[in-house]
Design a protein around this motif. Structure first.
Motif, short mmCIF file in Angstrom:
data_model
loop_
_atom_site.label_atom_id
_atom_site.label_comp_id
_atom_site.label_asym_id
_atom_site.label_seq_id
_atom_site.Cartn_x
_atom_site.Cartn_y
_atom_site.Cartn_z
N SER A 81 0.82 -1.21 0.00
CA SER A 81 0.00 0.00 0.00
C SER A 81 0.85 1.26 0.00
N SER A 82 1.96 1.21 0.73
CA SER A 82 2.82 2.40 0.83
C SER A 82 3.64 2.63 -0.43
N GLN A 83 3.74 1.61 -1.30
CA GLN A 83 4.56 1.70 -2.50
C GLN A 83 3.73 1.84 -3.78
N GLU A 84 2.42 2.08 -3.63
CA GLU A 84 1.56 2.17 -4.81
C GLU A 84 1.92 3.34 -5.72
N ASP A 85 2.31 4.46 -5.13
CA ASP A 85 2.68 5.64 -5.90
C ASP A 85 4.16 5.57 -6.25
N GLU A 86 4.47 5.13 -7.48
CA GLU A 86 5.87 4.91 -7.86
C GLU A 86 6.70 6.19 -7.85
N ASP A 87 6.04 7.34 -8.03
CA ASP A 87 6.77 8.60 -8.06
C ASP A 87 7.26 9.02 -6.68
N HIS A 88 6.62 8.49 -5.64
CA HIS A 88 6.96 8.94 -4.28
C HIS A 88 7.21 7.77 -3.33
N ASN A 89 7.59 6.59 -3.88
CA ASN A 89 7.77 5.45 -2.98
C ASN A 89 8.99 5.58 -2.09
N ASP A 90 9.89 6.54 -2.41
CA ASP A 90 11.03 6.76 -1.52
C ASP A 90 10.58 7.32 -0.18
N ILE A 91 9.45 8.03 -0.19
CA ILE A 91 8.92 8.60 1.07
C ILE A 91 8.50 7.48 2.02
N SER A 92 7.86 6.44 1.48
CA SER A 92 7.45 5.32 2.33
C SER A 92 8.67 4.55 2.84
N THR A 93 9.72 4.47 2.02
CA THR A 93 10.94 3.80 2.46
C THR A 93 11.59 4.56 3.61
N ILE A 94 11.66 5.88 3.48
CA ILE A 94 12.21 6.71 4.56
C ILE A 94 11.35 6.57 5.81
N GLY A 95 10.02 6.55 5.62
CA GLY A 95 9.12 6.36 6.75
C GLY A 95 9.37 5.05 7.46
N ALA A 96 9.62 3.97 6.69
CA ALA A 96 9.89 2.66 7.28
C ALA A 96 11.18 2.69 8.09
N MET A 97 12.20 3.34 7.55
CA MET A 97 13.47 3.45 8.27
C MET A 97 13.30 4.20 9.59
N LEU A 98 12.53 5.30 9.53
CA LEU A 98 12.30 6.08 10.75
C LEU A 98 11.49 5.29 11.77
N GLY A 99 10.46 4.58 11.27
CA GLY A 99 9.64 3.78 12.18
C GLY A 99 10.44 2.70 12.87
N PHE A 100 11.31 2.03 12.12
CA PHE A 100 12.17 0.99 12.70
C PHE A 100 13.08 1.60 13.76
N ALA A 101 13.67 2.77 13.44
CA ALA A 101 14.59 3.42 14.38
C ALA A 101 13.88 3.84 15.65
N VAL A 102 12.65 4.37 15.53
CA VAL A 102 11.90 4.80 16.70
C VAL A 102 11.57 3.61 17.60
N MET A 103 11.08 2.51 17.00
CA MET A 103 10.72 1.34 17.80
C MET A 103 11.95 0.71 18.43
N MET A 104 13.05 0.65 17.70
CA MET A 104 14.28 0.09 18.25
C MET A 104 14.76 0.94 19.42
N THR A 105 14.68 2.25 19.28
CA THR A 105 15.09 3.15 20.36
C THR A 105 14.23 2.96 21.60
N LEU A 106 12.91 2.86 21.41
CA LEU A 106 12.01 2.66 22.53
C LEU A 106 12.32 1.35 23.24
N ASP A 107 12.53 0.30 22.47
CA ASP A 107 12.75 -1.02 23.08
C ASP A 107 14.07 -1.07 23.84
N VAL A 108 15.12 -0.54 23.23
CA VAL A 108 16.44 -0.58 23.88
C VAL A 108 16.50 0.38 25.07
#
Length: 271
Positions: free
Chosen positions: A241-268
């Motif tokens: 769903s986040s990659q449906e717009d091919e012109d802006h799929n880099d935004i969803s990738t950046i969002g995924a990286m940020l989400g992973f970093a936030v959750m990892m930070t919270l857990d650690v």
């Protein structure tokens, strides 16, 4: 907050934690009172962020503890994690193929699961409800692990997981209510349906906590089960769903990286 939570029974802790995640879903659904649509780039970023949070939570809060706990029981340490993980994915796959539902991007007439004449609005809510179940289960199992006396489990870690799940529930609530508004429902009805999708989380949380307290040997399997179900949701729905717009799929990738970093930070930091 952690000291305050520690005075309650673990099942009540799980209920409180999942009521929080539900409340954030409702908060996201409330965006329908301010917007009739969501910018596609913003939605892609939010969905990517949600995917990143769930991937990080699946490992840091669920799979890693499951492997560590498996050392207490006979057999190879990896067996409960692998079996539980695959069972979690299989469970979501079966539900996905049987329970009728539609996703926000579907055209009218399209649906998954058994064919049904239910209203499209109901089918939209069911799609997110299916995905919210493993999230509530994960939080419940995390609090139940504390009661089971697992050394690696802590209330702080369970709270971190609840916060992470809650953060990613915000875009999910909006992703239900706003499309319903575009379909012609009133703002009030769109909000009611949107927040309803999160009500399954407290139910799943209580069931998860109670189960692992009563049946301690299933705890590693339960943790891995929740992880497998969440990864299924990420790969099946959030990432596509986040990659449906091919012109802006880099935004969803950046969002995924940020989400992973936030959750990892919270857990650690908290766990």
């Amino acid at each position: 907050m952690i000291q305050w939570l520690s005075q309650f029974h673990p099942v009540m802790q799980a209920l409180i934690g999942t009521l929080f995640t539900y409340a954030v879903t409702a908060l996201g659904a409330a965006m329908v009172f301010f917007f009739k649509s969501i910018n596609k780039k913003v939605l892609n970023g939010m969905l990517g962020f949600a995917a990143g949070v769930m991937i990080a939570a699946s490992y840091w809060s669920l799979l890693a503890p499951a492997i560590e706990m498996s050392a207490e029981f006979p057999g190879a340490d990896w067996i409960p994690a692998v079996v539980g993980f695959l069972l979690g994915g299989a469970f979501l796959w079966i539900v996905d193929k049987t329970l009728p539902h539609v996703h926000p991007g579907f055209k009218k007439g399209e649906q998954e699961g058994v064919k049904s004449s239910w209203q499209r609005s109901v089918l939209l809510v069911l799609a997110i409800t299916i995905h919210n179940f493993p999230e509530g289960l994960a939080v419940g199992v995390a609090f139940g692990a504390v009661a089971a006396g697992i050394p690696s489990a802590s209330i702080a870690g369970a709270v971190a997981l609840a916060i992470g799940i809650g953060i990613q529930n915000f875009p999910e609530g909006a992703a239900v209510s706003v499309p319903l508004r575009r379909e012609g429902l009133s703002r009030r009805k769109s909000f009611v349906y949107g927040q309803f999708s999160g009500m399954v989380e407290p139910v799943a949380g209580v069931l998860g906590a109670a189960s692992v307290i009563l049946f301690r040997p299933i705890l590693p399997y339960a943790l891995a089960f929740a992880a497998g179900a969440m990864i299924y949701v990420v790969v099946e729905e959030l990432v596509p769903s986040s990659q449906e717009d091919e012109d802006h799929n880099d935004i969803s990738t950046i969002g995924a990286m940020l989400g992973f970093a936030v959750m990892m930070t919270l857990d650690v930091a908290l766990g």
